[in-house]
Design a protein around this motif. Structure first.
Motif, PDB file in Angstrom:
ATOM      1  N   ASP A 244       0.914  -1.127   0.068  1.00 42.31           N
ATOM      2  CA  ASP A 244       0.083   0.073  -0.074  1.00 42.31           C
ATOM      3  C   ASP A 244       0.916   1.312  -0.087  1.00 42.31           C
ATOM      4  OD1 ASP A 244      -2.123  -1.617  -0.012  1.00 42.31           O
ATOM      5  OD2 ASP A 244      -2.480  -1.397   2.209  1.00 42.31           O
ATOM      6  N   ARG A 245       1.766   1.420   0.684  1.00 44.51           N
ATOM      7  CA  ARG A 245       3.021   2.489   1.027  1.00 44.51           C
ATOM      8  C   ARG A 245       3.467   2.643  -0.606  1.00 44.51           C
ATOM      9  NH1 ARG A 245       4.407   7.264   2.988  1.00 44.51           N
ATOM     10  NH2 ARG A 245       6.724   7.547   2.936  1.00 44.51           N
ATOM     11  N   VAL A 246       3.855   1.634  -1.339  1.00 43.38           N
ATOM     12  CA  VAL A 246       4.656   1.777  -2.590  1.00 43.38           C
ATOM     13  C   VAL A 246       3.623   2.343  -3.552  1.00 43.38           C
ATOM     14  CG1 VAL A 246       5.808   0.630  -4.603  1.00 43.38           C
ATOM     15  CG2 VAL A 246       6.100   0.294  -1.837  1.00 43.38           C
ATOM     16  N   ARG A 247       2.264   1.999  -3.280  1.00 38.27           N
ATOM     17  CA  ARG A 247       1.287   2.430  -4.312  1.00 38.27           C
ATOM     18  C   ARG A 247       1.176   3.822  -4.107  1.00 38.27           C
ATOM     19  NH1 ARG A 247      -1.281  -2.794  -2.827  1.00 38.27           N
ATOM     20  NH2 ARG A 247      -0.834  -4.129  -4.508  1.00 38.27           N
ATOM     21  N   GLN A 248       0.907   4.235  -2.857  1.00 35.42           N
ATOM     22  CA  GLN A 248       0.897   5.721  -2.282  1.00 35.42           C
ATOM     23  C   GLN A 248       1.779   6.527  -3.071  1.00 35.42           C
ATOM     24  OE1 GLN A 248       0.518   5.595   1.660  1.00 35.42           O
ATOM     25  NE2 GLN A 248      -1.609   4.359   1.854  1.00 35.42           N
ATOM     26  N   LEU A 249       3.087   6.114  -2.974  1.00 34.41           N
ATOM     27  CA  LEU A 249       4.259   6.684  -3.249  1.00 34.41           C
ATOM     28  C   LEU A 249       4.192   6.707  -5.141  1.00 34.41           C
ATOM     29  CD1 LEU A 249       6.732   5.385  -0.843  1.00 34.41           C
ATOM     30  CD2 LEU A 249       5.986   7.997  -0.974  1.00 34.41           C
ATOM     31  N   GLY A 250       3.450   6.173  -5.758  1.00 32.34           N
ATOM     32  CA  GLY A 250       3.439   6.414  -7.124  1.00 32.34           C
ATOM     33  C   GLY A 250       4.053   4.849  -7.897  1.00 32.34           C
ATOM     34  N   GLY A 251       4.183   3.983  -7.083  1.00 33.31           N
ATOM     35  CA  GLY A 251       4.495   2.698  -7.672  1.00 33.31           C
ATOM     36  C   GLY A 251       3.734   2.090  -8.793  1.00 33.31           C
ATOM     37  N   ARG A 252       3.828   1.591  -9.805  1.00 25.41           N
ATOM     38  CA  ARG A 252       3.009   1.027 -10.803  1.00 25.41           C
ATOM     39  C   ARG A 252       2.557  -0.490 -10.383  1.00 25.41           C
ATOM     40  NH1 ARG A 252       6.570   3.018 -15.590  1.00 25.41           N
ATOM     41  NH2 ARG A 252       8.200   2.275 -14.072  1.00 25.41           N
ATOM     42  N   ASP A 253       3.672  -1.425 -10.983  1.00 28.31           N
ATOM     43  CA  ASP A 253       3.366  -2.779 -10.726  1.00 28.31           C
ATOM     44  C   ASP A 253       4.077  -3.171  -9.109  1.00 28.31           C
ATOM     45  OD1 ASP A 253       2.950  -5.400 -11.065  1.00 28.31           O
ATOM     46  OD2 ASP A 253       4.082  -5.700 -12.936  1.00 28.31           O
ATOM     47  N   VAL A 254       2.997  -3.340  -8.302  1.00 25.59           N
ATOM     48  CA  VAL A 254       3.246  -3.647  -7.128  1.00 25.59           C
ATOM     49  C   VAL A 254       2.684  -5.144  -6.475  1.00 25.59           C
ATOM     50  CG1 VAL A 254       3.212  -2.942  -4.720  1.00 25.59           C
ATOM     51  CG2 VAL A 254       3.458  -1.252  -6.571  1.00 25.59           C
ATOM     52  N   ARG A 255       3.389  -5.862  -6.188  1.00 26.64           N
ATOM     53  CA  ARG A 255       2.830  -7.192  -5.815  1.00 26.64           C
ATOM     54  C   ARG A 255       3.460  -7.494  -4.615  1.00 26.64           C
ATOM     55  NH1 ARG A 255       4.054 -10.437 -11.586  1.00 26.64           N
ATOM     56  NH2 ARG A 255       3.746  -8.518 -13.066  1.00 26.64           N
ATOM     57  N   VAL A 256       2.438  -8.328  -3.642  1.00 23.49           N
ATOM     58  CA  VAL A 256       2.831  -8.677  -2.445  1.00 23.49           C
ATOM     59  C   VAL A 256       3.429 -10.162  -2.381  1.00 23.49           C
ATOM     60  CG1 VAL A 256       1.923  -9.744  -0.114  1.00 23.49           C
ATOM     61  CG2 VAL A 256       0.838  -7.548  -1.006  1.00 23.49           C
TER      62      VAL A 256
END
Length: 358
Positions: free
Chosen positions: A145-157
């Protein structure tokens, strides 16, 4: 000759989970015939044995402030020829971004807990890494969630799993080596001596355990050793700092209870080790721990000496309750991804980005 393209794994200084995870990936990728180069500090290779496992090791001193241009220049040379670079942790990832490596996979292992002016600098580094990574793997849902908030695009757990070592000694032998009587409760914490781990809270709670005769041992090393030793001496808490240990499985087998008082964790390897070993665990409800542990551990608030003291006191006084908690922990651990699953997920990401058939 290998049928896979070469990959470079990059990490900074590590004495714990990040280094152990990279070592696991190195072994698994080499077994799957991936040519692997590891870039990082000499001390990290010495500790985790990347080169002993068969990887090419190239020294890059990634230990200073975020935005280390000399390290970026060195890394660019060290990664020359790699088809893909996989950086672990914010410092290593920032250096990899500055080095211009592409495609770049970044695994986020930790949350940023700094305050003041340093927080602003590290947040800028987080944002840079989040936006420049080709693909991000996050060790827990809150990190994703943090990476997505910072503008990350392809983010996977991408859960980080471990293989549990087997004990090599009996609990009685381990206790004898530690000088702890068989009937005395043994409380174990496995952690780097760092503010994130909340060990000051454990020392303060232990100082209140009068009448329990419990002995607390902390296995790990880190920058807070002197401060924690002074805190133990001043409070006369029944706590011993063991330093880094290579016999964690033996310590777990001998322990009555494991405590993880962290201020934040993703998928703590120490917590996983405790549940796999069938030990009752008291941990803090932070980061990815509630999702990881479920009802397989006693969860308390972070930075709460009272709550930690009560939880440990109650469990040490209730052997049946402790055994029931340990049993639930084993059931929870049985549902986790295994080390082989972690390696397979990472290898699948590499194949996807490089267009390599399974």
């Amino acid at each position: 000759m290998s049928t896979h393209p070469s990959v470079s794994l990059v990490l900074g200084t590590s004495t714990g989970g990040v280094g152990a995870h990279v070592a696991s990936l190195v072994r698994g990728l080499l077994a799957d015939d991936w040519p692997v180069t590891v870039c990082g500090p000499h001390a990290t290779d010495k500790l985790f044995g990347f080169s002993r496992a068969g990887a090419v090791f190239r020294p890059v001193q990634i230990a200073g402030a975020v935005g280390d241009l000399p390290a970026a220049i060195t890394l660019r040379r060290a990664c020359g020829g790699a088809a893909l670079v996989h950086a672990h942790g914010l410092r290593a990832a920032t250096v990899a971004v500055l080095a211009g490596t592409r495609p770049l996979v970044v695994t986020w292992h930790n949350a940023m807990l700094a305050t003041g002016p340093r927080r602003a600098l590290l947040t800028a580094g987080e944002r840079l890494v989040a936006r420049r990574a080709t693909l991000t793997l996050a060790a827990s849902g809150d990190l994703a969630d943090r990476v997505r908030q910072l503008g990350g695009r392809d983010v996977r757990v991408a859960p980080v799993a471990i293989a549990l070592a087997e004990p090599t000694r009996s609990p009685e032998q381990t206790r004898a080596e530690l000088g702890i009587d068989t009937g005395r409760p043994l409380v174990l914490s496995i952690a780097r001596l760092h503010p994130q781990k909340g060990l000051d809270v454990l020392v303060d709670a232990a100082a209140r355990w009068t009448g329990l005769q419990a002995q607390v041992v902390i296995a790990g090393e880190g920058p807070l050793h002197a401060e924690l030793a002074a805190r133990v001496a001043a409070s006369r808490a029944p706590v011993r700092l063991l330093g880094r240990r290579t016999d964690v499985a033996d310590l777990l087998a001998a322990a009555d209870l494991v405590v993880l008082p962290s201020r934040w964790e993703a998928r703590s390897l120490a917590a996983q080790e405790a549940l796999y070993a069938g030990r009752a665990l008291v941990a803090t409800a932070v980061g990815g721990l509630p999702e990881l542990l479920g009802d397989g551990a006693r969860l308390v608030r972070p930075d709460d000496v009272d709550a930690l003291e009560v939880a440990v006191r109650e469990l040490l006084a209730d052997p049946d309750g402790r055994a029931a908690l340990a049993a639930r922990g084993r059931q929870q651990a049985a549902r986790w991804p295994k080390e082989t699953d972690t390696i397979a997920q990472v290898a699948a990401v590499y194949r996807e980005l490089l267009g390599v058939a399974p």
